[in-house]
Write a protein that holds these residues in place. Structure first.
Motif, PDB file in Angstrom:
ATOM      1  N   TYR A 236       0.852  -1.198   0.000  1.00  0.00           N
ATOM      2  CA  TYR A 236       0.000   0.000   0.000  1.00  0.00           C
ATOM      3  C   TYR A 236       0.881   1.238   0.000  1.00  0.00           C
ATOM      4  O   TYR A 236       1.756   1.397   0.859  1.00  0.00           O
ATOM      5  CB  TYR A 236      -0.914   0.015   1.225  1.00  0.00           C
ATOM      6  CG  TYR A 236      -1.860   1.200   1.232  1.00  0.00           C
ATOM      7  CD1 TYR A 236      -3.031   1.169   0.481  1.00  0.00           C
ATOM      8  CD2 TYR A 236      -1.571   2.345   1.972  1.00  0.00           C
ATOM      9  CE1 TYR A 236      -3.897   2.255   0.472  1.00  0.00           C
ATOM     10  CE2 TYR A 236      -2.431   3.427   1.960  1.00  0.00           C
ATOM     11  CZ  TYR A 236      -3.586   3.377   1.208  1.00  0.00           C
ATOM     12  OH  TYR A 236      -4.434   4.453   1.191  1.00  0.00           O
ATOM     13  N   ASP A 238       0.912   5.135   0.514  1.00  0.00           N
ATOM     14  CA  ASP A 238       0.134   6.208   1.124  1.00  0.00           C
ATOM     15  C   ASP A 238       0.681   7.559   0.681  1.00  0.00           C
ATOM     16  O   ASP A 238       1.688   8.048   1.208  1.00  0.00           O
ATOM     17  CB  ASP A 238       0.179   6.092   2.647  1.00  0.00           C
ATOM     18  CG  ASP A 238      -0.649   7.158   3.335  1.00  0.00           C
ATOM     19  OD1 ASP A 238      -1.720   7.515   2.795  1.00  0.00           O
ATOM     20  OD2 ASP A 238      -0.220   7.653   4.397  1.00  0.00           O
ATOM     21  N   GLU A 239       0.044   8.139  -0.322  1.00  0.00           N
ATOM     22  CA  GLU A 239       0.361   9.482  -0.809  1.00  0.00           C
ATOM     23  C   GLU A 239       1.818   9.611  -1.269  1.00  0.00           C
ATOM     24  O   GLU A 239       2.523  10.561  -0.918  1.00  0.00           O
ATOM     25  CB  GLU A 239       0.049  10.536   0.259  1.00  0.00           C
ATOM     26  CG  GLU A 239      -1.433  10.624   0.607  1.00  0.00           C
ATOM     27  CD  GLU A 239      -1.749  11.764   1.558  1.00  0.00           C
ATOM     28  OE1 GLU A 239      -0.804  12.305   2.158  1.00  0.00           O
ATOM     29  OE2 GLU A 239      -2.927  12.114   1.700  1.00  0.00           O
ATOM     30  N   SER A 264      -3.355   5.232  -2.575  1.00  0.00           N
ATOM     31  CA  SER A 264      -4.394   6.144  -2.091  1.00  0.00           C
ATOM     32  C   SER A 264      -4.940   6.963  -3.256  1.00  0.00           C
ATOM     33  O   SER A 264      -4.198   7.389  -4.138  1.00  0.00           O
ATOM     34  CB  SER A 264      -3.823   7.067  -1.005  1.00  0.00           C
ATOM     35  OG  SER A 264      -2.683   7.745  -1.490  1.00  0.00           O
ATOM     36  N   SER A 268      -1.709  11.288  -4.709  1.00  0.00           N
ATOM     37  CA  SER A 268      -0.768  10.281  -5.189  1.00  0.00           C
ATOM     38  C   SER A 268      -0.430  10.569  -6.644  1.00  0.00           C
ATOM     39  O   SER A 268      -1.220  11.175  -7.372  1.00  0.00           O
ATOM     40  CB  SER A 268      -1.349   8.863  -5.053  1.00  0.00           C
ATOM     41  OG  SER A 268      -1.517   8.512  -3.695  1.00  0.00           O
ATOM     42  N   PRO A 294      -9.057   5.192   3.018  1.00  0.00           N
ATOM     43  CA  PRO A 294      -8.047   4.306   3.608  1.00  0.00           C
ATOM     44  C   PRO A 294      -8.395   3.818   5.013  1.00  0.00           C
ATOM     45  O   PRO A 294      -8.076   2.679   5.367  1.00  0.00           O
ATOM     46  CB  PRO A 294      -6.783   5.177   3.618  1.00  0.00           C
ATOM     47  CG  PRO A 294      -7.029   6.236   2.597  1.00  0.00           C
ATOM     48  CD  PRO A 294      -8.497   6.493   2.636  1.00  0.00           C
ATOM     49  N   VAL A 346       2.931  -1.311   4.212  1.00  0.00           N
ATOM     50  CA  VAL A 346       2.514   0.076   4.021  1.00  0.00           C
ATOM     51  C   VAL A 346       3.754   0.965   4.019  1.00  0.00           C
ATOM     52  O   VAL A 346       4.566   0.909   4.952  1.00  0.00           O
ATOM     53  CB  VAL A 346       1.544   0.530   5.126  1.00  0.00           C
ATOM     54  CG1 VAL A 346       1.029   1.931   4.839  1.00  0.00           C
ATOM     55  CG2 VAL A 346       0.387  -0.445   5.258  1.00  0.00           C
ATOM     56  N   GLY A 348       4.945   5.202   3.146  1.00  0.00           N
ATOM     57  CA  GLY A 348       4.292   6.514   3.135  1.00  0.00           C
ATOM     58  C   GLY A 348       4.960   7.533   2.242  1.00  0.00           C
ATOM     59  O   GLY A 348       5.855   7.234   1.443  1.00  0.00           O
ATOM     60  N   ILE A 354       3.969   7.887   6.659  1.00  0.00           N
ATOM     61  CA  ILE A 354       2.597   7.391   6.756  1.00  0.00           C
ATOM     62  C   ILE A 354       1.791   8.309   7.671  1.00  0.00           C
ATOM     63  O   ILE A 354       2.275   8.746   8.723  1.00  0.00           O
ATOM     64  CB  ILE A 354       2.586   5.943   7.298  1.00  0.00           C
ATOM     65  CG1 ILE A 354       3.445   5.044   6.407  1.00  0.00           C
ATOM     66  CG2 ILE A 354       1.171   5.402   7.374  1.00  0.00           C
ATOM     67  CD1 ILE A 354       3.641   3.653   6.962  1.00  0.00           C
ATOM     68  N   LEU A 358      -3.421   6.342   9.924  1.00  0.00           N
ATOM     69  CA  LEU A 358      -3.153   5.004   9.399  1.00  0.00           C
ATOM     70  C   LEU A 358      -2.143   4.268  10.281  1.00  0.00           C
ATOM     71  O   LEU A 358      -2.182   3.032  10.368  1.00  0.00           O
ATOM     72  CB  LEU A 358      -2.634   5.094   7.964  1.00  0.00           C
ATOM     73  CG  LEU A 358      -3.598   5.688   6.937  1.00  0.00           C
ATOM     74  CD1 LEU A 358      -2.993   5.623   5.535  1.00  0.00           C
ATOM     75  CD2 LEU A 358      -4.940   4.968   6.957  1.00  0.00           C
TER      76      LEU A 358
END
Length: 397
Positions: A236, A238-239, A264, A268, A294, A346, A348, A354, A358
């Motif tokens: 994943y 995240d941005e 996301s 992104s 999310p 995950v 970030g 991150i 989250l």
């Protein structure tokens, strides 16, 4: 008596309206009588010139001065700060020869088309044609000899092939390394999902839950199984905003054996041609999904279907919260997770990492250890694509 008195009285009272004398009424009143006898001549008539010609001659210097002023103002605003700084330098200062060159509009890139992706690079175009995941292809442009494998695939898909100059391909790709190939196609739009579903070991599939899965017909997606990996592993983002970082992560994820990538929906990098080029075509073959909410995605996947979320985060040093310290996972123990449960790694944003909300919904936190333990950390972090590759390697080893 009364009549003579009234007549004498009216002769003394002046009328409100001037009555013309009788001598003015003799003859006819003509229309030409109201026109003046003498008319004032215009300036161009006195000079014996046409009106437009007279104005051009009289005000030519004014228009030229105004045009010159506007032209100088436009040239000054179009200069870069470096050019203006060099122009203001003293005459005696030494300036390099290239300082006199200006940017050429002929080399400016073309305006991006929101309905088209201009995929460039041999590997990206080859995998795009082989996977055939895009809804349509417009045309294939090439400079020089066309690769036989690409030409064959283009012919099978009915894509129009055109020869083009290298300068044209440079403008279409913003002077990127295109290897003499550009493929115009519809952009890739990742499927939006709400949560990750149950895992079926016998069939080797897991479920994707989206807005259409309420009727019990969730989409089943296959995943890779091996002796070291019994459950699906996803990544994943995240941005992550840099398209080159996204492309490098996709390339590592596909090479190391990740089953899919989720990004996301907001803040992104889009799945552009630059991402496809940097990923060496992994964008065209790796399953990629988009997550609009999310928080709900993390909660539903964890609570309802036992997915484990492992966040890349600092676990050592000052300022680490107790929430992170109590959930630290050593990097050596990551390989056991893929044997016991489905895992979502995950990573970030390049600057902020991150998001905190989250982090609160992550099960474990892991950090790539610093290799120079006895030295000060002059370089205290890794690029997000490098960190993702190292953690995936540890998870899938």
């Amino acid at each position: 008596m009364n009549r003579s008195f009234i007549r004498s009285l009216t002769s003394k009272v002046k009328s409100a309206v001037k009555v013309p004398h009788s001598e003015h009424l003799h003859g006819q009143n003509k229309f030409e009588r109201n026109f003046p006898v003498f008319q004032r001549k215009k300036a161009w008539e006195r000079d014996g010139m046409d009106k437009d010609e007279w104005f051009r001659k009289k005000y030519a210097h004014v228009h030229a001065r105004e045009a010159s002023r506007k032209r100088d103002a436009h040239t000054e605003t179009s200069k870069t700060p470096q050019v203006r700084k060099r122009a203001a330098a003293p005459v005696g200062d030494a300036q390099p020869r290239r300082s006199s060159f200006k940017s050429r509009h002929a080399f400016d890139p073309l305006t991006p088309d929101p309905l088209l992706d201009r995929i460039y690079g041999r590997n990206s175009i080859l995998l795009a044609l082989q996977s055939n995941r895009r809804e349509y292809f417009v045309r294939l442009l090439h400079s020089g000899n066309l690769d036989p494998q690409i030409a064959k695939l283009a012919g099978q898909l009915g894509i129009k092939v055109q020869s083009a100059q290298r300068h044209q391909l440079n403008m279409m790709t913003n002077n990127a390394v295109h290897n003499g190939l550009v493929l115009e196609a519809k952009p890739l739009y990742p499927q939006e999902i709400n949560a990750l579903g149950a895992v079926d070991h016998e069939a080797g599939t897991f479920e994707l839950i989206d807005q259409w899965s309420n009727n019990g017909t969730a989409q089943k997606v296959p995943f890779l199984q091996s002796a070291k990996k019994r459950y699906p592993v996803g990544l994943y983002l995240d941005e992550v905003v840099d398209p080159h970082n996204v492309g490098a992560i996709l390339r590592s994820a596909y090479f190391l054996g990740a089953d899919f990538v989720a990004v996301s929906h907001r803040n992104s990098a889009p799945l552009s041609a630059a991402v496809s080029k940097t990923s060496s075509g992994a964008l065209e073959v790796l399953p990629i999904y988009s997550v609009d909410k999310p928080l709900q995605f993390f909660e539903r996947s964890r609570d309802e279907h036992d997915w484990v979320f492992v966040a890349s985060h600092l676990t050592q040093g000052p300022g680490i919260s107790s929430h992170v310290k109590n959930r630290v996972l050593p990097i050596e123990d990551m390989a056991d997770l893929a044997q016991s449960s489905p895992v979502m790694l995950v990573v970030g944003n390049e600057g902020t990492g991150i998001r905190s909300n989250l982090q609160q919904r992550s099960d474990f936190f892991v950090q790539v250890p610093f290799g120079r333990a006895d030295e000060p950390q002059l370089v205290d972090s890794l690029n997000v694509s490098v960190a993702a590759a190292l953690l995936l390697r540890s998870l899938l080893s």
